[in-house]
Design a protein around this motif. Structure first.
Motif, PDB file in Angstrom:
ATOM      1  N   GLY A 183       5.079   1.450   3.776  1.00 48.35           N
ATOM      2  CA  GLY A 183       5.998   0.565   4.480  1.00 48.35           C
ATOM      3  C   GLY A 183       5.660  -0.896   4.321  1.00 48.35           C
ATOM      4  N   ALA A 184       4.444  -1.190   3.826  1.00 48.38           N
ATOM      5  CA  ALA A 184       4.030  -2.584   3.648  1.00 48.38           C
ATOM      6  C   ALA A 184       4.612  -3.148   2.358  1.00 48.38           C
ATOM      7  CB  ALA A 184       2.510  -2.685   3.621  1.00 48.38           C
ATOM      8  N   ASN A 185       4.954  -4.424   2.388  1.00 45.20           N
ATOM      9  CA  ASN A 185       5.453  -5.111   1.196  1.00 45.20           C
ATOM     10  C   ASN A 185       4.330  -5.993   0.640  1.00 45.20           C
ATOM     11  OD1 ASN A 185       6.826  -7.679  -0.112  1.00 45.20           O
ATOM     12  ND2 ASN A 185       8.289  -5.996  -0.251  1.00 45.20           N
ATOM     13  N   ILE A 186       3.989  -5.780  -0.618  1.00 46.72           N
ATOM     14  CA  ILE A 186       2.842  -6.473  -1.203  1.00 46.72           C
ATOM     15  C   ILE A 186       3.095  -7.977  -1.306  1.00 46.72           C
ATOM     16  CG2 ILE A 186       1.410  -6.687  -3.276  1.00 46.72           C
ATOM     17  CD1 ILE A 186       1.731  -3.701  -3.692  1.00 46.72           C
ATOM     18  N   GLN A 187       4.311  -8.368  -1.726  1.00 52.36           N
ATOM     19  CA  GLN A 187       4.592  -9.815  -1.826  1.00 52.36           C
ATOM     20  C   GLN A 187       4.453 -10.505  -0.473  1.00 52.36           C
ATOM     21  OE1 GLN A 187       6.603  -7.318  -3.046  1.00 52.36           O
ATOM     22  NE2 GLN A 187       7.983  -8.116  -4.631  1.00 52.36           N
ATOM     23  N   GLU A 188       4.964  -9.859   0.585  1.00 46.55           N
ATOM     24  CA  GLU A 188       4.847 -10.450   1.912  1.00 46.55           C
ATOM     25  C   GLU A 188       3.385 -10.535   2.345  1.00 46.55           C
ATOM     26  OE1 GLU A 188       7.267  -8.226   4.586  1.00 46.55           O
ATOM     27  OE2 GLU A 188       9.165  -8.793   3.630  1.00 46.55           O
ATOM     28  N   GLY A 189       2.595  -9.535   1.954  1.00 41.55           N
ATOM     29  CA  GLY A 189       1.175  -9.531   2.296  1.00 41.55           C
ATOM     30  C   GLY A 189       0.402 -10.635   1.608  1.00 41.55           C
ATOM     31  N   MET A 190       0.934 -11.151   0.497  1.00 45.24           N
ATOM     32  CA  MET A 190       0.262 -12.223  -0.235  1.00 45.24           C
ATOM     33  C   MET A 190       0.742 -13.609   0.172  1.00 45.24           C
ATOM     34  SD  MET A 190      -0.232 -10.828  -4.149  1.00 45.24           S
ATOM     35  CE  MET A 190       1.509 -10.515  -4.488  1.00 45.24           C
ATOM     36  N   GLU A 346       9.336   0.245  -4.060  1.00 46.74           N
ATOM     37  CA  GLU A 346      10.699  -0.235  -4.224  1.00 46.74           C
ATOM     38  C   GLU A 346      10.697  -1.732  -3.944  1.00 46.74           C
ATOM     39  OE1 GLU A 346      14.870   0.124  -1.809  1.00 46.74           O
ATOM     40  OE2 GLU A 346      13.802   1.998  -2.201  1.00 46.74           O
ATOM     41  N   ARG A 347      10.821  -2.531  -4.994  1.00 46.58           N
ATOM     42  CA  ARG A 347      10.783  -3.995  -4.889  1.00 46.58           C
ATOM     43  C   ARG A 347       9.557  -4.470  -4.081  1.00 46.58           C
ATOM     44  NH1 ARG A 347      15.213  -6.337  -6.908  1.00 46.58           N
ATOM     45  NH2 ARG A 347      14.703  -8.335  -5.873  1.00 46.58           N
ATOM     46  N   GLY A 348       8.411  -3.908  -4.417  1.00 46.78           N
ATOM     47  CA  GLY A 348       7.155  -4.326  -3.810  1.00 46.78           C
ATOM     48  C   GLY A 348       6.791  -3.636  -2.516  1.00 46.78           C
ATOM     49  N   THR A 349       7.695  -2.834  -1.957  1.00 46.86           N
ATOM     50  CA  THR A 349       7.416  -2.120  -0.714  1.00 46.86           C
ATOM     51  C   THR A 349       6.918  -0.713  -1.031  1.00 46.86           C
ATOM     52  OG1 THR A 349       9.070  -3.367   0.536  1.00 46.86           O
ATOM     53  CG2 THR A 349       8.353  -1.258   1.454  1.00 46.86           C
ATOM     54  N   ILE A 350       5.780  -0.346  -0.473  1.00 46.89           N
ATOM     55  CA  ILE A 350       5.185   0.962  -0.753  1.00 46.89           C
ATOM     56  C   ILE A 350       5.957   2.045   0.003  1.00 46.89           C
ATOM     57  CG2 ILE A 350       3.083   2.349  -0.574  1.00 46.89           C
ATOM     58  CD1 ILE A 350       1.506  -0.294  -0.666  1.00 46.89           C
ATOM     59  N   GLN A 351       6.557   2.948  -0.765  1.00 46.98           N
ATOM     60  CA  GLN A 351       7.355   4.034  -0.190  1.00 46.98           C
ATOM     61  C   GLN A 351       6.552   5.329  -0.055  1.00 46.98           C
ATOM     62  OE1 GLN A 351      10.425   3.437   0.873  1.00 46.98           O
ATOM     63  NE2 GLN A 351      10.455   1.348   0.088  1.00 46.98           N
ATOM     64  N   GLN A 352       5.730   5.607  -1.049  1.00 44.11           N
ATOM     65  CA  GLN A 352       4.911   6.816  -1.035  1.00 44.11           C
ATOM     66  C   GLN A 352       3.525   6.486  -1.577  1.00 44.11           C
ATOM     67  OE1 GLN A 352       6.983  10.563  -2.419  1.00 44.11           O
ATOM     68  NE2 GLN A 352       8.556   9.094  -3.049  1.00 44.11           N
ATOM     69  N   LYS A 353       2.523   7.212  -1.083  1.00 46.70           N
ATOM     70  CA  LYS A 353       1.146   7.047  -1.553  1.00 46.70           C
ATOM     71  C   LYS A 353       0.475   8.412  -1.430  1.00 46.70           C
ATOM     72  CE  LYS A 353      -1.425   3.646   0.152  1.00 46.70           C
ATOM     73  NZ  LYS A 353      -2.372   2.879   1.021  1.00 46.70           N
ATOM     74  N   VAL A 354      -0.027   8.957  -2.536  1.00 50.07           N
ATOM     75  CA  VAL A 354      -0.599  10.306  -2.479  1.00 50.07           C
ATOM     76  C   VAL A 354      -1.948  10.383  -3.183  1.00 50.07           C
ATOM     77  CG1 VAL A 354       1.642  11.452  -2.307  1.00 50.07           C
ATOM     78  CG2 VAL A 354       0.616  11.096  -4.556  1.00 50.07           C
TER      79      VAL A 354
END
Length: 364
Positions: A183-190, A346-354
């Motif tokens: 649910g986190a967006n990488i661009q926003e986190g930076m 999806e556009r920098g937002t993490i949808q799945q992580k396994v």
């Protein structure tokens, strides 16, 4: 003294349980922190680095168990001595880290609560005081239950901790406290807010005045001194705002392509911080799922801190139909506690992580 011991018993017991459970949720992350302590630049105990994960699991389970024992009043002599030895060791470790500025985050509460080295040392000093109270007032630590019941509860605690540790090791942490959670967006986190605090620096200007050395300290402005300028030393006296994600890049041939790739509508990342340490058998499954992803319109990339030669060798050996990009190893270890692992964005937002054990659960 009786009431002081009761308060100390509850305070120390609860704190040890909370601290242990947070780290038990992510023993791999705590093992990375131990590796940092064992490294040559800190304690210089490199022979312990391969044992870091085992030590991590033992320490965090011991923390939880000692906390439960203390609250139950079970085996008070053993419990108090163990707590004392553990907190003395941790106090030394945090003081060493703070004084010599070796490890900037002790990992006492994992990624849930970040403490500076001096905050960690202060916390351990406070805990040490309460543990010493318990040590002096051991006679007031009475069991809450009969011996048989206490043994049963102690056994359940150890078994539950072992089962939980096994689960998170073979999957991923049950609760993700890192900035790369689903649910986190990488661009926003930076990004850095416009009103974010800026770092404050102190400048020590050195001059020669009438043949003598003179130092003038300012916060940036050049001082008015009638003398020969020699040099200046800059010291950061107050840190500015640091975004949650500050070391993330996706590089190829020395060029950072993260801005471009994070704009992809459908992106699959295969993350392996060290290809030499990766579970090699899993790459057969990775090859299958990434080909499926590509056929469904996903852009697929690999991310590793390993060399290009090793990445190419892995690609050829396992018929991987995607390119590897370079990313800092620490960043990759922070993103996901599995080697390898797969993320869907999806556009920098993490949808799945396994975890590699859960590749079959990906929805593409």
């Amino acid at each position: 003294m009786r009431y002081l011991v009761w308060f100390s018993r509850v305070f120390v017991g609860v704190l040890f349980i909370i601290s242990g459970l947070i780290k038990l949720n992510d023993p791999v992350g705590f093992s990375f922190k131990l590796e940092e302590y064992f490294s040559q630049g800190v304690l210089d105990l490199p022979f312990l680095m391969p044992l870091a994960l085992g030590i991590s699991i033992f320490v965090v389970i011991l923390e939880v168990v000692l906390g439960v024992f203390l609250l139950l009043g079970f085996k008070p002599r053993f419990t108090v001595w163990s707590l004392l030895l553990m907190i003395v060791f941790f106090t030394f470790l945090t003081f060493y880290s703070a004084y010599f500025n070796k490890v900037t985050d002790c990992g006492c509460f994992g990624d849930a609560i970040k403490l500076t080295p001096w905050e960690s040392f202060t916390k351990d000093i406070i805990l040490l005081v309460f543990v010493l109270i318990l040590f002096k007032g051991q006679r007031f630590i009475k069991p809450l239950f009969q011996t048989r019941t206490s043994w049963i509860l102690a056994g359940i605690t150890v078994l539950a901790c072992a089962i939980f540790a096994n689960h998170v090791l073979n999957h991923l942490p049950s609760v993700d406290f890192r900035p790369y959670k689903i649910g986190a967006n990488i661009q926003e986190g930076m990004s850095v807010p416009e009103d974010a605090p800026k770092p404050i620096y102190e400048y020590a200007w050195q001059f020669k005045v009438n043949g003598e050395d003179k130092v003038v300290v300012t916060n940036g402005e050049y001082p008015s001194v009638d003398g020969e300028f020699v040099g200046v030393e800059t010291t950061e006296i107050q840190k500015g705002y640091e975004p949650p994600i500050h070391d993330f890049t996706i590089e190829q041939n020395g060029e950072d392509l993260s801005a471009q790739l994070l704009e992809e509508d459908k992106l699959v990342m295969v993350i392996a911080y060290d290809l030499a340490k990766s579970n090699q058998e899993v790459f057969e499954d990775v090859a299958v799922v990434t080909k499926k992803a590509a056929s469904n319109g996903y852009k697929v990339i690999g991310m590793s801190a390993s060399s290009i030669d090793r990445a190419n060798a892995i690609r050829e050996e396992h018929d991987l139909d995607f390119d590897f990009y370079f990313t800092d190893e620490t960043a990759l270890k922070t993103i996901v506690r599995s080697n390898p692992a797969i993320l869907v964005l999806e556009r920098g937002t993490i949808q799945q992580k396994v975890h590699y054990n859960d590749i079959d659960k990906l929805k593409l």
